[in-house]
Design a protein around this motif. Structure first.
Motif, PDB file in Angstrom:
ATOM      1  N   ARG A 196       0.817  -1.200   0.000  1.00  0.00           N
ATOM      2  CA  ARG A 196       0.000   0.000   0.000  1.00  0.00           C
ATOM      3  C   ARG A 196       0.864   1.268   0.000  1.00  0.00           C
ATOM      4  O   ARG A 196       0.608   2.218  -0.754  1.00  0.00           O
ATOM      5  N   LEU A 197       1.875   1.294   0.853  1.00  0.00           N
ATOM      6  CA  LEU A 197       2.753   2.455   0.928  1.00  0.00           C
ATOM      7  C   LEU A 197       3.431   2.730  -0.405  1.00  0.00           C
ATOM      8  O   LEU A 197       3.510   3.876  -0.868  1.00  0.00           O
ATOM      9  N   TRP A 198       3.955   1.689  -1.016  1.00  0.00           N
ATOM     10  CA  TRP A 198       4.681   1.876  -2.275  1.00  0.00           C
ATOM     11  C   TRP A 198       3.753   2.285  -3.406  1.00  0.00           C
ATOM     12  O   TRP A 198       4.134   3.087  -4.278  1.00  0.00           O
ATOM     13  N   ALA A 199       2.525   1.777  -3.390  1.00  0.00           N
ATOM     14  CA  ALA A 199       1.568   2.222  -4.399  1.00  0.00           C
ATOM     15  C   ALA A 199       1.249   3.699  -4.217  1.00  0.00           C
ATOM     16  O   ALA A 199       1.187   4.466  -5.194  1.00  0.00           O
ATOM     17  N   ASP A 210       6.769  13.844 -11.410  1.00  0.00           N
ATOM     18  CA  ASP A 210       8.047  13.132 -11.531  1.00  0.00           C
ATOM     19  C   ASP A 210       7.773  11.682 -11.924  1.00  0.00           C
ATOM     20  O   ASP A 210       7.875  10.761 -11.125  1.00  0.00           O
ATOM     21  N   ARG A 211       7.407  11.481 -13.174  1.00  0.00           N
ATOM     22  CA  ARG A 211       7.062  10.147 -13.664  1.00  0.00           C
ATOM     23  C   ARG A 211       8.235   9.188 -13.551  1.00  0.00           C
ATOM     24  O   ARG A 211       8.077   8.021 -13.179  1.00  0.00           O
ATOM     25  N   ALA A 212       9.445   9.694 -13.825  1.00  0.00           N
ATOM     26  CA  ALA A 212      10.630   8.829 -13.750  1.00  0.00           C
ATOM     27  C   ALA A 212      10.839   8.315 -12.327  1.00  0.00           C
ATOM     28  O   ALA A 212      11.176   7.152 -12.105  1.00  0.00           O
ATOM     29  N   ALA A 213      10.643   9.190 -11.332  1.00  0.00           N
ATOM     30  CA  ALA A 213      10.809   8.760  -9.939  1.00  0.00           C
ATOM     31  C   ALA A 213       9.756   7.721  -9.561  1.00  0.00           C
ATOM     32  O   ALA A 213      10.032   6.791  -8.799  1.00  0.00           O
ATOM     33  N   ALA A 214       8.550   7.874 -10.094  1.00  0.00           N
ATOM     34  CA  ALA A 214       7.504   6.887  -9.811  1.00  0.00           C
ATOM     35  C   ALA A 214       7.890   5.518 -10.356  1.00  0.00           C
ATOM     36  O   ALA A 214       7.699   4.481  -9.699  1.00  0.00           O
ATOM     37  N   LEU A 215       8.457   5.502 -11.539  1.00  0.00           N
ATOM     38  CA  LEU A 215       8.881   4.230 -12.132  1.00  0.00           C
ATOM     39  C   LEU A 215      10.065   3.642 -11.381  1.00  0.00           C
ATOM     40  O   LEU A 215      10.152   2.422 -11.202  1.00  0.00           O
ATOM     41  N   ARG A 216      10.984   4.506 -10.900  1.00  0.00           N
ATOM     42  CA  ARG A 216      12.097   3.995 -10.110  1.00  0.00           C
ATOM     43  C   ARG A 216      11.615   3.403  -8.790  1.00  0.00           C
ATOM     44  O   ARG A 216      12.163   2.403  -8.300  1.00  0.00           O
ATOM     45  N   ALA A 217      10.596   4.018  -8.214  1.00  0.00           N
ATOM     46  CA  ALA A 217      10.043   3.490  -6.964  1.00  0.00           C
ATOM     47  C   ALA A 217       9.503   2.080  -7.178  1.00  0.00           C
ATOM     48  O   ALA A 217       9.699   1.187  -6.342  1.00  0.00           O
ATOM     49  N   TYR A 218       8.834   1.861  -8.302  1.00  0.00           N
ATOM     50  CA  TYR A 218       8.307   0.523  -8.573  1.00  0.00           C
ATOM     51  C   TYR A 218       9.445  -0.479  -8.729  1.00  0.00           C
ATOM     52  O   TYR A 218       9.389  -1.594  -8.190  1.00  0.00           O
ATOM     53  N   GLN A 219      10.490  -0.093  -9.443  1.00  0.00           N
ATOM     54  CA  GLN A 219      11.601  -1.017  -9.650  1.00  0.00           C
ATOM     55  C   GLN A 219      12.277  -1.372  -8.322  1.00  0.00           C
ATOM     56  O   GLN A 219      12.643  -2.525  -8.081  1.00  0.00           O
ATOM     57  N   VAL A 225      10.900  -7.149  -3.157  1.00  0.00           N
ATOM     58  CA  VAL A 225       9.900  -8.214  -3.041  1.00  0.00           C
ATOM     59  C   VAL A 225      10.445  -9.518  -3.621  1.00  0.00           C
ATOM     60  O   VAL A 225      10.304 -10.597  -3.034  1.00  0.00           O
ATOM     61  N   ALA A 226      11.106  -9.413  -4.775  1.00  0.00           N
ATOM     62  CA  ALA A 226      11.656 -10.612  -5.402  1.00  0.00           C
ATOM     63  C   ALA A 226      12.754 -11.240  -4.542  1.00  0.00           C
ATOM     64  O   ALA A 226      12.834 -12.461  -4.388  1.00  0.00           O
ATOM     65  N   GLU A 227      13.626 -10.378  -3.941  1.00  0.00           N
ATOM     66  CA  GLU A 227      14.713 -10.903  -3.118  1.00  0.00           C
ATOM     67  C   GLU A 227      14.197 -11.563  -1.842  1.00  0.00           C
ATOM     68  O   GLU A 227      14.734 -12.582  -1.394  1.00  0.00           O
ATOM     69  N   GLU A 228      13.152 -10.999  -1.256  1.00  0.00           N
ATOM     70  CA  GLU A 228      12.702 -11.504   0.037  1.00  0.00           C
ATOM     71  C   GLU A 228      11.650 -12.602  -0.071  1.00  0.00           C
ATOM     72  O   GLU A 228      11.535 -13.437   0.827  1.00  0.00           O
ATOM     73  N   THR A 229      10.875 -12.623  -1.148  1.00  0.00           N
ATOM     74  CA  THR A 229       9.801 -13.611  -1.260  1.00  0.00           C
ATOM     75  C   THR A 229       9.922 -14.505  -2.478  1.00  0.00           C
ATOM     76  O   THR A 229       9.261 -15.549  -2.539  1.00  0.00           O
ATOM     77  N   GLY A 230      10.716 -14.087  -3.454  1.00  0.00           N
ATOM     78  CA  GLY A 230      10.792 -14.848  -4.703  1.00  0.00           C
ATOM     79  C   GLY A 230       9.587 -14.641  -5.591  1.00  0.00           C
ATOM     80  O   GLY A 230       9.433 -15.335  -6.608  1.00  0.00           O
ATOM     81  N   LEU A 231       8.724 -13.692  -5.240  1.00  0.00           N
ATOM     82  CA  LEU A 231       7.497 -13.448  -5.985  1.00  0.00           C
ATOM     83  C   LEU A 231       7.537 -12.089  -6.668  1.00  0.00           C
ATOM     84  O   LEU A 231       8.390 -11.249  -6.387  1.00  0.00           O
ATOM     85  N   GLU A 232       6.569 -11.883  -7.561  1.00  0.00           N
ATOM     86  CA  GLU A 232       6.383 -10.589  -8.186  1.00  0.00           C
ATOM     87  C   GLU A 232       5.426  -9.757  -7.332  1.00  0.00           C
ATOM     88  O   GLU A 232       4.683 -10.306  -6.511  1.00  0.00           O
ATOM     89  N   PRO A 233       5.425  -8.418  -7.460  1.00  0.00           N
ATOM     90  CA  PRO A 233       4.449  -7.604  -6.725  1.00  0.00           C
ATOM     91  C   PRO A 233       3.023  -8.031  -7.068  1.00  0.00           C
ATOM     92  O   PRO A 233       2.764  -8.659  -8.101  1.00  0.00           O
ATOM     93  N   CYS A 234       2.078  -7.663  -6.194  1.00  0.00           N
ATOM     94  CA  CYS A 234       0.684  -8.030  -6.418  1.00  0.00           C
ATOM     95  C   CYS A 234       0.179  -7.407  -7.716  1.00  0.00           C
ATOM     96  O   CYS A 234       0.713  -6.403  -8.199  1.00  0.00           O
ATOM     97  N   GLN A 235      -0.863  -7.973  -8.255  1.00  0.00           N
ATOM     98  CA  GLN A 235      -1.350  -7.558  -9.561  1.00  0.00           C
ATOM     99  C   GLN A 235      -1.782  -6.097  -9.613  1.00  0.00           C
ATOM    100  O   GLN A 235      -1.488  -5.400 -10.599  1.00  0.00           O
ATOM    101  N   PRO A 236      -2.476  -5.559  -8.566  1.00  0.00           N
ATOM    102  CA  PRO A 236      -2.852  -4.144  -8.649  1.00  0.00           C
ATOM    103  C   PRO A 236      -1.660  -3.202  -8.816  1.00  0.00           C
ATOM    104  O   PRO A 236      -1.745  -2.218  -9.552  1.00  0.00           O
TER     105      PRO A 236
END
Length: 954
Positions: A196-199, A210-219, A225-236
């Motif tokens: 929720r926070l990251w969204a 700052d569209r570029a910063a928003a995309l960097r935040a997602y990356q 998430v991938a390092e700690e769970t091995g999963l992708e972020p939730c679909q939303p």
């Protein structure tokens, strides 16, 4: 009594004094009771909280002792008034909701949620802002240690986070995107897998433009998430990422169960690009470059290293290597690149202080100049906050030691400090040293070939090896030698070797470190001095002249004054030095010398010129500085400078407007102060007088800009010059200006002594204008000291003298002091009459400076008369006048008056905003005497539920 647990456990009595609770067990007991405020707490629960279920046999007796001690601490005068009550099987702390920050927090959150449910978002925003403003850090920070209290702190942190999410949702719905992003950054980084926070952070960054910063935040979120769970972020969130990728500047995004409409917005913060020009001819240092790139731009997406220090001897190419490395990795730092030369080893130039560097960087990151903190710790805290969530590369060039940069080093993860220094930084945590010394033989030869031509260098390998050796394998010396060969195509390498061999003493020094570079520089200088083209010889003279003047940088106008040549010729000569790598120039046309070149230039000036010639050279530059400063002061609308007996031999720089004048004063201030200080230390009378004239000419700019420490320091030197020369006029003005600087910082008794000296000197000189100035200062200081009858006496005396000589500003000043003193004596009618007449006169005469003060004093009277509405009008008018008159030093007083007026009118939120601005401008201008008034107003507003401490950061 007030109890605070949303941070370190703090208790304050009715006088707002902190009650110190030294023992951990006492704090833990009190914290346990506060967590269950107004509810009985059993002995068993207290044991569990204090000893994790394994209490000692004496636990109950210990608890009784702890309670008794706490009661004495909380109610030392009357134990019967203690808030801790004894219950059947335990204790209870009885407390009003507004006296415990946790209860207030929970109430405000509840009110915010109620308002949010009926879509009253402005009210909800207000309550959540108040709730979150109560937090001072992690809950119970100094009272943990048991599982029970640790769990309670974790629960409170969860409540804080949930409230922040709700406030962020409201901010987004209200279109406060930049504000939402600022509040979310730290929380998102502290909760790297919280969807929720990251969204919300992605949305707020996008909404802020700052569209570029928003995309960097997602990356960043996706990687963790991938390092700690091995999963992708939730679909939303994946869908949100795709929407941002595909969108333009306007779109409608939906989070789970929420709808947020984003509108087109400009980026909310700047991205600085301060690196000097990339050294295109850079060669060598291959191993160091590989190491530096791996530290600053690690593979596999790892974070860059925290601090990287390039260390080595002078002339080894530290700065060039740092700049080259920074350009190679700049794409790894999309948040920007900051650069500062700290002048740690620059001969004759004052090294930069940490606060100066922080100030430069904060302004580059978008902080308004007048809001930059004047306290180094506060500035460092703001520095860390602004870097949070960015990826910024900070290059600190020529650092003298750890103390010079310590406040800048603690940057958030993702940002990196790259510094150069002669010193080691072994005491810095997580610092990697890249030590360099001489270049290898191959690298130095390659560098020489790049500059002088590969074919020519290859024709005589032995001479090439010898030349590199004579240069000490140092990049600076090799670069200069190569440039000279390039400028003399008829020479062979052996010809230059022969020239160096003739300097047998210097060749011996060449192997000793610093003097090696001096030897190489001497070759370059000789080539200019003996050049066939007249411009080469002018360039050599320019280098010598720059060795006379000790300032950080110069313009072509000052070079022309130093050489006594036209400005265009001076500029061409400096460009020749730039081409020969003996000088550097930035995009604004300011020239500077490398520190070692500056040292060499000073030595050459001593060798090539007599003392009288050097003094004349310096005097020409000083004359230009004084003339231009006086012109700038006149164009800027400041009062005329103090009269000094000095003949000027130079014309001022071509300034034609107020904007140009103000910009020149700001850009040249460091040079002007350095030149004035150097001149006043000189033994020659004319030089010292020029230095004093320059310092005195800067008074109004320094005073109105709120720079009391600089004002005091430079006028101490002025006073010394006046005493050394026996010039009572200079002494008088120096005493007066020192008194003003001391008064600005609250040292009024010391200021009083100086202004009494000023008055005595002006009377000895039979100078009525100076006499009325001193009388006015005496009136003002006595007013500030609360000696109101004496203040009136001095002001009346000033008015009589000023009227006799026809000096209307002096009459205005005196009237303002008299009105203010009558007010303090509760003689309101007389005060209003005096100030009303003064207002009419100042407006008739166009004296905006004094009109500002009259409006302020009228506002003070209206406040005391119980008329805050009229007071606010006065303060608003005064603030407008102060802006037009560039009276930065006066703004905190007007803002404090506006805060008090708004508070008395019941407009508490507006009062809080004015108070926050007053605190910020007071700090920026060093107005320390406002401290008590600010603290008083802050306490009053806090009593109305306004968390001013959080607003101001105090």
């Amino acid at each position: 009594m007030t109890f605070l647990i949303l941070g370190s456990l703090t208790v304050r009595n009715a006088k707002h004094e902190t009650i110190h609770i030294q023992r951990l067990k006492h704090r833990q007991l009190l914290a346990t009771l506060l967590l269950r405020a107004n509810t009985p707490t059993s002995i068993e629960h207290l044991m569990e909280s204090l000893w994790d279920g394994t209490p000692p046999p004496s636990a109950e007796r210990n608890i009784n002792t702890y309670v008794h001690t706490l009661r004495k601490l909380l109610s030392p005068d009357d134990l019967r008034s203690t808030p801790i009550e004894t219950q059947a099987d335990g204790y209870l702390i009885a407390i009003e909701p507004e006296d415990l920050d946790l209860l207030t927090f929970q109430t405000r959150v509840r009110q915010g949620r109620q308002a949010s449910r009926v879509r009253d978002l402005d009210t909800a925003y207000h309550y959540f802002e108040q709730a979150l403003g109560l937090w001072r850090g992690e809950a119970l920070l100094n009272s943990r240690g048991s599982q029970s209290l640790d769990d309670a702190a974790a629960h409170l942190s969860a409540e804080h986070l949930a409230s922040l999410e709700e406030l962020s949702e409201i901010r987004l719905s209200l279109g406060r995107y930049a504000e939402a992003a600022s509040g979310l950054r730290a929380a998102a980084l502290a909760n790297p897998t919280h969807e929720r926070l990251w969204a919300q952070l992605m949305l707020s960054l996008y909404g802020a433009g700052d569209r570029a910063a928003a995309l960097r935040a997602y990356q960043r979120f996706r990687k963790v998430v991938a390092e700690e769970t091995g999963l992708e972020p939730c679909q939303p969130i994946q869908d949100l990422h795709q929407r941002i990728l595909a969108s333009g500047s306007v779109f409608d995004l939906r989070l789970p169960a929420k709808s947020i409409h984003l509108v087109e917005a400009a980026p909310y913060d700047p991205v600085p690009r301060q690196l000097p020009r990339d050294p295109a001819d850079f060669v060598g240092r291959g191993e160091e470059l590989v190491q530096l790139r791996s530290l600053l731009s690690p593979p596999n997406g790892r974070l860059p290293h925290h601090v990287v220090a390039i260390t080595g001897p002078p002339g080894s190419g530290k700065s060039t290597l740092a700049v080259r490395t920074a350009h190679l990795v700049r794409d790894r730092f999309p948040g920007g690149q900051l650069y500062a030369n700290l002048h740690g080893a620059t001969p004759g130039i004052r090294r930069l202080e940490p606060l100066e560097v922080l100030g430069r960087f904060l302004r580059a990151l978008g902080v308004a100049p007048h809001t930059v903190p004047s306290d180094v710790d506060e500035a460092a805290a703001l520095w860390r906050s602004l870097l949070d969530g960015r990826d910024v590369l900070v290059v600190l060039d020529d650092v003298v030691d750890l103390a010079q940069v310590r406040p800048l080093l603690s940057v958030p993860k993702g940002s990196t400090i790259l510094l150069t220094s002669r010193q080691t930084f072994a005491l810095v945590d997580n610092c990697v040293h890249v030590r360099i010394s001489r270049m290898s033989q191959t690298e130095a030869a390659t560098m020489l070939a790049r500059l002088a031509g590969a074919e020519r260098v290859a024709r005589d390998v032995r001479a090439t090896t010898r030349l590199v050796g004579l240069c000490g394998n140092l990049p600076l010396a090799v670069g200069i030698a190569g440039a000279r060969l390039a400028n003399r195509p008829q020479w062979e390498v052996a010809d230059l070797v022969e020239r160096l061999e003739d300097e047998r003493r210097r060749l011996h020094e060449l192997e000793a470190g610093d003097l090696a570079v001096s030897s190489s520089l001497a070759v370059s200088y000789d080539l200019f001095l003996g050049g066939a083209h007249p411009l080469d010889r002018t360039a050599a003279h320019a280098l010598c002249a720059l060795g006379v003047l000790q300032v950080p940088d110069v313009t072509s106008h000052i070079i022309g004054a130093l050489l006594d040549v036209p400005v265009d010729m001076a500029e061409r000569a400096m460009e020749r030095l730039v081409d020969g790598h003996l000088a550097e120039v930035d995009e604004t046309g300011r020239y500077r010398l490398h520190d070692l070149v500056r040292l060499f230039a000073g030595e050459q000036a001593v060798r090539q010129q007599t003392r009288a010639a050097r003094s004349a050279t310096l005097d020409r530059a000083l004359s230009s500085y004084v003339a231009t400063t006086r012109l700038a002061v006149k164009l800027s609308g400041y009062r005329r400078p103090a009269p000094t007996e000095v003949d000027l031999s130079a014309d001022p720089a071509p300034l034609t407007s107020e904007d140009e004048a103000c910009e020149w004063l700001e850009q040249e201030l460091a040079n002007l102060l350095s030149a004035a200080s150097q001149a006043m230390a000189a033994p020659e009378e004319r030089t010292a007088r020029l230095g004093a004239a320059l310092a005195l000419s800067l008074f109004w700019h320094l005073q109105r800009s709120g720079l009391p420490s600089r004002l005091l320091a430079i006028n101490r030197q002025v006073l010394g010059v006046g005493q050394r020369l026996g010039d009572r006029n200079i002494q008088a003005y120096a005493h007066g200006y020192m008194s003003m600087a001391l008064s600005m910082t609250g040292h009024r008794e010391e200021a009083l002594a100086h202004v009494q000296e000023e008055l005595a000197l002006f009377r000895e000189l039979s100078d009525p204008h100076g006499e009325q100035i001193a009388l006015g200062s005496l009136g003002e200081i006595h007013l500030l000291l609360g000696r109101y009858e004496e203040a009136i006496g001095y002001a009346e005396a000033q008015r009589r003298v000023a009227k006799t000589i026809g000096y209307r500003p002096g009459e205005h000043y005196a009237a303002t002091t008299i009105g203010a003193a009558r007010h303090k004596l509760r003689q309101f009618d007389q005060a209003l009459k005096v100030l009303g007449d003064a207002l009419t006169q100042t407006r008739e005469d166009g004296n905006l400076y004094q009109e500002t003060a009259v409006h302020e004093k009228l506002g003070d009277i209206h406040l005391d008369l119980g008329d805050p509405a009229s007071a606010r009008i006065c303060y608003e008018t005064a603030l407008t006048c102060a802006h037009v008159a560039k009276l930065s030093i006066a703004e905190p007083y007007m803002l404090l008056g506006l805060a008090r007026s708004s508070r008395l009118l019941g407009e508490f939120d507006q009062a809080a905003v004015y108070l926050a601005r007053s605190v910020a401008t007071a700090r920026a201008t060093g107005t320390e005497e406002l401290k008590n008034g600010l603290a008083e107003e802050e306490a009053v507003l806090a009593a109305h539920g306004r968390p001013i401490t959080a607003l101001t950061g105090s």
